[in-house]
Enzyme design. Structure first.
Site, PDB file in Angstrom:
ATOM      1  N   HIS A 138     -40.418  -6.345  26.715  1.00  0.00           N
ATOM      2  CA  HIS A 138     -39.437  -5.293  26.478  1.00  0.00           C
ATOM      3  C   HIS A 138     -39.750  -4.112  27.381  1.00  0.00           C
ATOM      4  O   HIS A 138     -40.882  -3.645  27.410  1.00  0.00           O
ATOM      5  CB  HIS A 138     -39.514  -4.887  25.008  1.00  0.00           C
ATOM      6  CG  HIS A 138     -38.565  -3.811  24.626  1.00  0.00           C
ATOM      7  ND1 HIS A 138     -37.205  -3.988  24.685  1.00  0.00           N
ATOM      8  CD2 HIS A 138     -38.773  -2.558  24.195  1.00  0.00           C
ATOM      9  CE1 HIS A 138     -36.615  -2.875  24.300  1.00  0.00           C
ATOM     10  NE2 HIS A 138     -37.543  -1.992  23.992  1.00  0.00           N
ATOM     11  N   GLY A 153     -42.363   1.271  26.205  1.00  0.00           N
ATOM     12  CA  GLY A 153     -42.426   2.235  25.109  1.00  0.00           C
ATOM     13  C   GLY A 153     -41.476   1.814  24.007  1.00  0.00           C
ATOM     14  O   GLY A 153     -40.664   0.905  24.198  1.00  0.00           O
ATOM     15  N   SER A 155     -38.471   1.503  21.261  1.00  0.00           N
ATOM     16  CA  SER A 155     -37.016   1.572  21.385  1.00  0.00           C
ATOM     17  C   SER A 155     -36.554   3.005  21.165  1.00  0.00           C
ATOM     18  O   SER A 155     -37.039   3.672  20.261  1.00  0.00           O
ATOM     19  CB  SER A 155     -36.353   0.700  20.319  1.00  0.00           C
ATOM     20  OG  SER A 155     -36.424  -0.629  20.698  1.00  0.00           O
ATOM     21  N   LYS A 159     -36.208   5.063  27.883  1.00  0.00           N
ATOM     22  CA  LYS A 159     -36.507   4.274  29.090  1.00  0.00           C
ATOM     23  C   LYS A 159     -35.257   4.068  29.945  1.00  0.00           C
ATOM     24  O   LYS A 159     -35.276   4.292  31.152  1.00  0.00           O
ATOM     25  CB  LYS A 159     -37.079   2.897  28.703  1.00  0.00           C
ATOM     26  CG  LYS A 159     -38.368   2.969  27.920  1.00  0.00           C
ATOM     27  CD  LYS A 159     -38.911   1.587  27.622  1.00  0.00           C
ATOM     28  CE  LYS A 159     -38.062   0.783  26.664  1.00  0.00           C
ATOM     29  NZ  LYS A 159     -38.077   1.263  25.286  1.00  0.00           N
ATOM     30  N   ASP A 177     -34.171  -3.507  29.407  1.00  0.00           N
ATOM     31  CA  ASP A 177     -34.415  -4.069  28.070  1.00  0.00           C
ATOM     32  C   ASP A 177     -35.321  -5.288  28.035  1.00  0.00           C
ATOM     33  O   ASP A 177     -36.339  -5.280  27.385  1.00  0.00           O
ATOM     34  CB  ASP A 177     -33.099  -4.409  27.367  1.00  0.00           C
ATOM     35  CG  ASP A 177     -32.784  -3.404  26.289  1.00  0.00           C
ATOM     36  OD1 ASP A 177     -33.507  -2.408  26.213  1.00  0.00           O
ATOM     37  OD2 ASP A 177     -31.827  -3.606  25.537  1.00  0.00           O
ATOM     38  N   GLU A 202     -27.976  -0.749  28.845  1.00  0.00           N
ATOM     39  CA  GLU A 202     -27.391  -0.221  27.625  1.00  0.00           C
ATOM     40  C   GLU A 202     -27.783   1.231  27.500  1.00  0.00           C
ATOM     41  O   GLU A 202     -28.962   1.581  27.592  1.00  0.00           O
ATOM     42  CB  GLU A 202     -27.898  -0.987  26.402  1.00  0.00           C
ATOM     43  CG  GLU A 202     -27.178  -0.582  25.138  1.00  0.00           C
ATOM     44  CD  GLU A 202     -28.095  -0.351  23.958  1.00  0.00           C
ATOM     45  OE1 GLU A 202     -27.599   0.107  22.920  1.00  0.00           O
ATOM     46  OE2 GLU A 202     -29.306  -0.590  24.072  1.00  0.00           O
ATOM     47  N   ARG A 243     -55.283  15.084  32.799  1.00  0.00           N
ATOM     48  CA  ARG A 243     -54.933  16.262  33.585  1.00  0.00           C
ATOM     49  C   ARG A 243     -55.329  16.097  35.036  1.00  0.00           C
ATOM     50  O   ARG A 243     -54.822  16.773  35.920  1.00  0.00           O
ATOM     51  CB  ARG A 243     -55.635  17.514  33.008  1.00  0.00           C
ATOM     52  CG  ARG A 243     -55.351  17.755  31.532  1.00  0.00           C
ATOM     53  CD  ARG A 243     -53.891  18.086  31.310  1.00  0.00           C
ATOM     54  NE  ARG A 243     -53.539  19.387  31.823  1.00  0.00           N
ATOM     55  CZ  ARG A 243     -53.531  20.495  31.096  1.00  0.00           C
ATOM     56  NH1 ARG A 243     -53.868  20.445  29.825  1.00  0.00           N
ATOM     57  NH2 ARG A 243     -53.186  21.623  31.645  1.00  0.00           N
TER      58      ARG A 243
END
Lengths: 308, 95
Positions: A138, A153, A155, A159, A177, A202, A243
């Site tokens: 995914h 990451g 849903s 993204k 997706d 989507e 950082r």
């Protein structure tokens, strides 16, 4: 374990069917090839019978010179093993004694126009790709300045929206997706979109959009090696984010280690620009320039000169 | 982690409206939900992922759920498929 049918192999590499037999279930499971020289000489220990057997000029000439009884015996022994098929190179004529054995043991025989070495190298490269381990993950795969960036990451983290902004900025979409990832070499992964949803995206609130129709052919690409993984997560105030960029995190996909960047998401943060910067930075590092290390070195030099 | 095999009986399989409903309902749970057909396993909360499986009527799929509300999620997802997508749970039941 992955496998590919011999009819598919023959079709892709344009082999001629000399004898097919009636078995429909023959599958190739390894990308290794065998030239059965030693077997024709009568040595069958460690015979790799699961491999495709390629007969070149040498093997055919050797067979031709054997006494008919011995030849019959060796060929029958070779074909009595459960080999996937025999391929004859250089478009050579198929002698009757070979055909007889093939028919007797119901083993397919193909013919190729190519020279043996070329044939073997094409066959190996096709089989390694067709038999490569694969997985569907995914996420969104985008080509950013030539780097394959895999955004992952939860849903709804954004993204697809990030990818859309990247496309608007001239980068290319590979898959949204669901990304089919294939391990084509020891340290190389290639991602592509499942055919059904290729070039579609989507966007919550709008629905399904066709990137190729909307942004043109320059905004999409069919497949792309994976270079960096960016993990997007909600900004966590209790978490320390990198950082400096001196420590490199990794993620393993199909046993291949890829650099991983954890990107905290917060409203108003322009993620597309950050992804672009990550891709540029990855390319710089690849060319041997590491900004964080460079700064580190400058500081070290300063400390050294102060001491002396 | 829960796992269940279900045969999709809806005439449209898991495309268009059924797929959209399936994903919508899956998104109401905090658990991670996957759907598998054959060797392909995708995130059930993503519409394109679910549609990429190309599930047609009569296909058997496996639903895998992992998380805090996996019990309710599995019950609801199964009921949705078995009822041919007519038994749509109301949103407010899920907060």
């Amino acid at each position: 374990m992955n496998s590919v049918g011999i009819d598919e192999v023959a079709k892709v590499l344009d082999f001629e069917f000399v004898y097919r037999g009636d078995r429909t279930d023959i599958e190739v499971t390894t990308s290794d090839i065998n030239r059965p020289g030693l077997q024709l000489a009568g040595f069958f220990d460690y015979f790799a019978s699961e491999r495709i057997q390629v007969l070149g000029k040498t093997e055919m000439t050797y067979l031709e010179g054997l006494k008919p009884e011995i030849r019959q015996d060796r060929l029958c022994q070779l074909l009595s093993y459960d080999i996937p098929c025999i391929i004859i190179s250089r478009n050579m004529d198929i002698p009757e004694y070979l055909m007889d054995c093939a028919v007797r043991y119901n083993r397919p025989v193909f013919r190729s126009r190519q020279a043996t070495t070329t044939l073997i190298s094409r066959l190996t490269s096709y089989l390694s790709s067709a038999l490569a381990p694969r997985i569907t993950r995914h996420g969104v795969l985008v080509d950013v300045y030539g780097a394959g960036v895999f955004l992952i990451g939860e849903s709804g983290i954004g993204k697809s929206e990030t990818a859309l902004e990247l496309i608007k900025r001239g980068h290319r979409l590979v898959a949204d997706d669901a990304v089919e990832i294939k391990k084509v070499a020891e340290n190389r992964l290639i991602g592509e979109a499942p055919e059904l949803i290729r070039h579609f995206m989507e966007i919550r609130g709008i629905g399904i959009i066709d990137i190729k129709a909307m942004y043109g052919v320059g905004a999409v690409i069919n497949n792309k090696p994976l270079d960096i993984v960016i993990y997007m997560e909600n900004w966590d105030n209790n978490k320390e984010y990198d950082r400096l960029g001196l420590i490199e995190e990794h993620i393993e996909i199909l046993g291949v280690k890829l650099p991983k960047i954890v990107l905290p998401v917060r409203p108003g943060r322009n993620l597309a620009i950050i992804v672009e910067v990550a891709a540029r930075n990855w390319r710089l590092k690849n060319m041997g320039y590491h900004a964080a290390r460079e700064l580190d070195e400058r500081l070290n030099e300063l400390i050294q000169s102060n001491r002396s | 982690m829960l796992e269940a095999k279900i045969t999709v009986t809806h005439e449209a399989g898991l495309q268009a409206r059924p797929a959209a409903l399936f994903v919508q309902v899956a998104n109401r749970f905090t658990s991670r939900i996957w759907i598998t057909k054959g060797t392909k396993k995708v995130n059930a909360k993503s519409i394109l992922g679910v549609m990429s499986l190309g599930v047609v009527q009569g296909d058997e799929v496996t639903i895998t759920i992992d998380g805090e509300d996996e019990g309710t999620a599995m019950f609801t997802m199964k009921k949705l498929i078995i009822s041919n997508f007519s038994d749509i749970p109301q949103n407010d039941n899920f907060g």
